[in-house]
Scaffold this motif. Structure first.
Motif, PDB file in Angstrom:
ATOM      1  N   UNK A  62       0.949  -1.183   0.052  1.00 52.35           N
ATOM      2  CA  UNK A  62       0.072   0.007  -0.088  1.00 52.35           C
ATOM      3  C   UNK A  62       0.963   1.272   0.075  1.00 52.35           C
ATOM      4  N   UNK A  63       0.601   2.075  -1.007  1.00 49.21           N
ATOM      5  CA  UNK A  63       1.411   3.329  -0.972  1.00 49.21           C
ATOM      6  C   UNK A  63       0.421   4.664  -1.059  1.00 49.21           C
ATOM      7  N   UNK A  64       0.655   5.313  -0.177  1.00 50.53           N
ATOM      8  CA  UNK A  64      -0.112   6.792  -0.060  1.00 50.53           C
ATOM      9  C   UNK A  64      -1.642   6.355   0.026  1.00 50.53           C
ATOM     10  N   UNK A  65      -1.999   5.162   0.831  1.00 52.63           N
ATOM     11  CA  UNK A  65      -3.308   4.775   0.915  1.00 52.63           C
ATOM     12  C   UNK A  65      -3.882   3.963  -0.162  1.00 52.63           C
ATOM     13  N   UNK A  66      -3.172   3.646  -1.357  1.00 56.77           N
ATOM     14  CA  UNK A  66      -3.764   3.128  -2.280  1.00 56.77           C
ATOM     15  C   UNK A  66      -2.995   1.780  -2.332  1.00 56.77           C
ATOM     16  N   UNK A  67      -3.721   0.471  -2.577  1.00 61.48           N
ATOM     17  CA  UNK A  67      -3.006  -0.894  -3.001  1.00 61.48           C
ATOM     18  C   UNK A  67      -2.220  -0.694  -4.322  1.00 61.48           C
ATOM     19  N   UNK A  68      -0.916  -0.902  -4.344  1.00 60.56           N
ATOM     20  CA  UNK A  68      -0.346  -0.907  -5.435  1.00 60.56           C
ATOM     21  C   UNK A  68       0.120  -2.692  -5.862  1.00 60.56           C
ATOM     22  N   UNK A  69      -0.042  -3.531  -4.991  1.00 62.96           N
ATOM     23  CA  UNK A  69       0.253  -4.845  -5.172  1.00 62.96           C
ATOM     24  C   UNK A  69      -0.498  -5.874  -4.407  1.00 62.96           C
ATOM     25  N   UNK A  70      -1.185  -6.695  -4.953  1.00 67.76           N
ATOM     26  CA  UNK A  70      -1.913  -7.691  -4.280  1.00 67.76           C
ATOM     27  C   UNK A  70      -1.084  -8.519  -3.182  1.00 67.76           C
ATOM     28  N   UNK A  71      -1.496  -9.081  -2.105  1.00 69.96           N
ATOM     29  CA  UNK A  71      -0.885  -9.810  -1.140  1.00 69.96           C
ATOM     30  C   UNK A  71      -0.706 -11.274  -1.799  1.00 69.96           C
ATOM     31  N   UNK A  72      -0.010 -12.071  -1.191  1.00 73.03           N
ATOM     32  CA  UNK A  72       0.341 -13.584  -1.344  1.00 73.03           C
ATOM     33  C   UNK A  72       0.244 -14.492  -0.417  1.00 73.03           C
ATOM     34  N   UNK A  73      -0.627 -15.670  -0.441  1.00 75.07           N
ATOM     35  CA  UNK A  73      -0.735 -16.554   0.427  1.00 75.07           C
ATOM     36  C   UNK A  73      -0.445 -17.783  -0.251  1.00 75.07           C
ATOM     37  N   UNK A  74       0.487 -18.697   0.216  1.00 69.97           N
ATOM     38  CA  UNK A  74       0.711 -20.159  -0.257  1.00 69.97           C
ATOM     39  C   UNK A  74       0.578 -20.930   0.908  1.00 69.97           C
ATOM     40  N   UNK A  75      -0.294 -22.136   0.773  1.00 68.81           N
ATOM     41  CA  UNK A  75      -0.663 -22.935   1.876  1.00 68.81           C
ATOM     42  C   UNK A  75      -0.273 -24.384   1.226  1.00 68.81           C
ATOM     43  N   UNK A  76       0.280 -25.147   2.095  1.00 72.00           N
ATOM     44  CA  UNK A  76       0.850 -26.456   1.903  1.00 72.00           C
ATOM     45  C   UNK A  76      -0.080 -27.433   2.754  1.00 72.00           C
ATOM     46  N   UNK A  77      -0.885 -28.260   2.077  1.00 69.94           N
ATOM     47  CA  UNK A  77      -1.747 -29.288   2.908  1.00 69.94           C
ATOM     48  C   UNK A  77      -0.983 -30.870   2.489  1.00 69.94           C
ATOM     49  N   UNK A  78      -1.525 -31.816   3.626  1.00 70.96           N
ATOM     50  CA  UNK A  78      -1.025 -33.153   3.780  1.00 70.96           C
ATOM     51  C   UNK A  78      -1.330 -33.779   2.242  1.00 70.96           C
ATOM     52  N   UNK A  79      -0.408 -34.740   1.855  1.00 71.08           N
ATOM     53  CA  UNK A  79      -0.812 -35.487   0.658  1.00 71.08           C
ATOM     54  C   UNK A  79      -1.966 -36.397   0.850  1.00 71.08           C
ATOM     55  N   UNK A  80      -2.297 -36.775   2.157  1.00 74.42           N
ATOM     56  CA  UNK A  80      -3.312 -37.638   2.534  1.00 74.42           C
ATOM     57  C   UNK A  80      -4.765 -36.887   1.966  1.00 74.42           C
ATOM     58  N   UNK A  81      -4.671 -35.644   1.855  1.00 73.00           N
ATOM     59  CA  UNK A  81      -5.899 -34.853   1.460  1.00 73.00           C
ATOM     60  C   UNK A  81      -5.753 -34.382   0.088  1.00 73.00           C
ATOM     61  N   UNK A  82      -6.495 -35.172  -0.980  1.00 72.53           N
ATOM     62  CA  UNK A  82      -6.306 -35.057  -2.384  1.00 72.53           C
ATOM     63  C   UNK A  82      -7.358 -33.934  -2.923  1.00 72.53           C
ATOM     64  N   UNK A  83      -8.211 -33.642  -2.314  1.00 75.91           N
ATOM     65  CA  UNK A  83      -9.265 -32.735  -2.892  1.00 75.91           C
ATOM     66  C   UNK A  83      -8.701 -31.160  -2.570  1.00 75.91           C
ATOM     67  N   UNK A  84      -8.945 -30.324  -3.682  1.00 74.07           N
ATOM     68  CA  UNK A  84      -8.579 -29.173  -3.595  1.00 74.07           C
ATOM     69  C   UNK A  84      -9.829 -28.049  -3.741  1.00 74.07           C
ATOM     70  N   UNK A  85     -11.124 -28.645  -3.347  1.00 76.53           N
ATOM     71  CA  UNK A  85     -12.198 -27.855  -3.100  1.00 76.53           C
ATOM     72  C   UNK A  85     -12.136 -27.611  -1.640  1.00 76.53           C
ATOM     73  N   UNK A  86     -11.775 -26.281  -1.316  1.00 77.61           N
ATOM     74  CA  UNK A  86     -11.502 -25.974   0.049  1.00 77.61           C
ATOM     75  C   UNK A  86     -12.240 -24.717   0.410  1.00 77.61           C
ATOM     76  N   UNK A  87     -12.196 -24.268   1.606  1.00 81.17           N
ATOM     77  CA  UNK A  87     -12.999 -22.975   1.961  1.00 81.17           C
ATOM     78  C   UNK A  87     -12.162 -22.388   3.171  1.00 81.17           C
ATOM     79  N   UNK A  88     -12.429 -21.196   3.379  1.00 83.66           N
ATOM     80  CA  UNK A  88     -11.978 -20.450   4.482  1.00 83.66           C
ATOM     81  C   UNK A  88     -12.754 -20.849   5.652  1.00 83.66           C
TER      82      UNK A  88
END
Length: 395
Positions: A62-88
């Motif tokens: 954020x620069x001067x009260x304006x968003x200049x670049x999106x944030x990034x979140x990378x999550x690693x889940x266990x191999x035992x859970x193969x479905x990528x249909x997920x929710x917060x």
């Protein structure tokens, strides 16, 4: 004239100071960050469907009260859970000030790439920041093994059962391409509606009810084990160059049921012991198991009584189990067979009794029950069936 000139310069000076102050105020507003956006930062991103092994968060720029670049979140889940249909699962900011979209519990398909989550101010509709949320599945660990380690019918998944039942034997037959899992359930169990729980030491597990194997991904699948159907499992290692196939055999501990006990024959005429009286189909027995039962001879006789004192091991009464239906190799599940009795014409009259013991075994080579000796791929997994027989020899 001088007074007017002085007043004129005072007015100009006042105007100049006002303009300078106004300009300075505008500059101050431009460099002051917007507190709403500065505080709209995610510290976590829990998922409803699974836990995460690792999470990396980079906040929006954020620069001067304006968003200049999106944030990034990378999550690693266990191999035992193969479905990528997920929710917060939960939103850790003040819900009075901020809202998030997609909302809590709203499943997204992360298999197509990152999903954009937007955090908006509840007081300023045009104020928002964004996170590109990416979910990856951990690399499956290398497993060189390929075997089934456990097989059961859990009570919680099979309400008709009184308790959880475990396999009596999981066996790997050397020099054969097919192995076996034996599990015995109570008489009366519906073989066509059972849900197994399977544990394995392998990278992958497959199942088959027909010509092809499919990935086994759920321990909640209802399976039809009723004869003549077969349920196969295949455990495979990580490299795919080693696998073992298991055929699951489901039956009961007591596949033979006699309809009447004891069996009492008609009287036999006395003789010199060299001749016999044969009684065909003197009684019935039922196959209450899940595989065909062939005709069966007696394993041993016990509790023999004679109308005289005798300490030897002779058999006055003998019995066999037979199939009354010609052309069928064994009495099928739910069908009835015959009990055939032979009595020696002894010279001493009176009542003779014996208990015939039948020891059924399962032959994995042809999936039938008989009284073969226990050996390679012949398993003694059943209870002994006892038949008490009485016969009276008279003049």
């Amino acid at each position: 004239m001088k007074i007017q000139t002085a007043r004129f310069f005072l007015v100009l000076q006042f105007i100049s100071l006002f303009l300078i102050a106004s300009c300075q105020g505008d500059d101050s507003n431009e460099v002051t960050p917007d507190p709403e956006l500065e505080n709209a930062q995610l510290k976590s991103f829990p998922l409803s469907e699974t836990s995460h092994l690792n999470i990396k968060i980079v906040h929006p720029e954020i620069v001067n009260g304006e968003e200049k670049k999106y944030g990034e979140i990378e999550i690693t889940i266990p191999a035992s859970h193969q479905s990528l249909m997920l929710s917060l699962k939960q939103f850790d900011l003040d819900n009075n000030k901020y809202s998030i979209s997609p909302s809590i519990g709203d499943q997204q398909d992360f298999s197509k790439g990152a999903v954009i989550y937007t955090i908006s101010s509840n007081f300023h509709e045009d104020k928002s920041v964004h996170y590109n949320v990416k979910v990856v599945i951990e690399a499956a660990p290398v497993n060189t093994n390929s075997k089934i380690t456990g097989f059961s019918f859990e009570k919680s998944k099979n309400p008709s059962l009184e308790s959880t039942i475990n396999a009596v034997k999981i066996v790997e037959y050397e020099n054969y391409s097919e192995n076996a899992i034996y599990i015995l359930v109570p008489v009366g169990t519906d073989f066509s509606k059972l849900t197994p729980t399977i544990t394995f030491d392998a990278a992958k597990l497959y199942y088959s009810l027909g010509p092809e194997f499919k990935p086994y991904t759920s321990n909640t699948m209802v399976v039809d084990f009723k004869y003549p159907k077969h349920f196969y499992l295949q455990a495979e290692n990580s490299n795919g160059n080693k696998s073992k196939v298991y055929n699951v055999i489901v039956d009961v501990k007591d596949p033979i049921k006699f309809e009447q006990l004891p069996v009492i024959t008609q009287n036999v005429k006395a003789g010199d012991g060299s001749t016999t009286q044969y009684f065909a189909a003197v009684a019935k027995w039922t196959n209450q198991g899940n595989h065909p039962i062939k005709g069966m001879a007696v394993e041993s006789y016990k509790n023999k009584t004679f109308p005289f004192v005798y300490t030897g091991d002779a058999n006055t009464i003998t019995a066999i189990l037979s199939n009354p239906v010609v052309g069928i190799d064994g009495v099928l599940p739910g069908e009835k067979g015959d009990v055939n009795i032979t009595v020696k014409r002894m010279s001493i009259t009176g009542k003779y009794t014996t208990t015939a013991e039948f020891a059924p075994t399962f032959n994995f080579n042809n999936y039938t029950i008989h009284n073969w000796p226990v050996t390679d791929r012949v398993e003694g997994i059943f209870n002994t069936a006892e038949l008490k027989v009485e016969s009276t020899i008279s003049e």
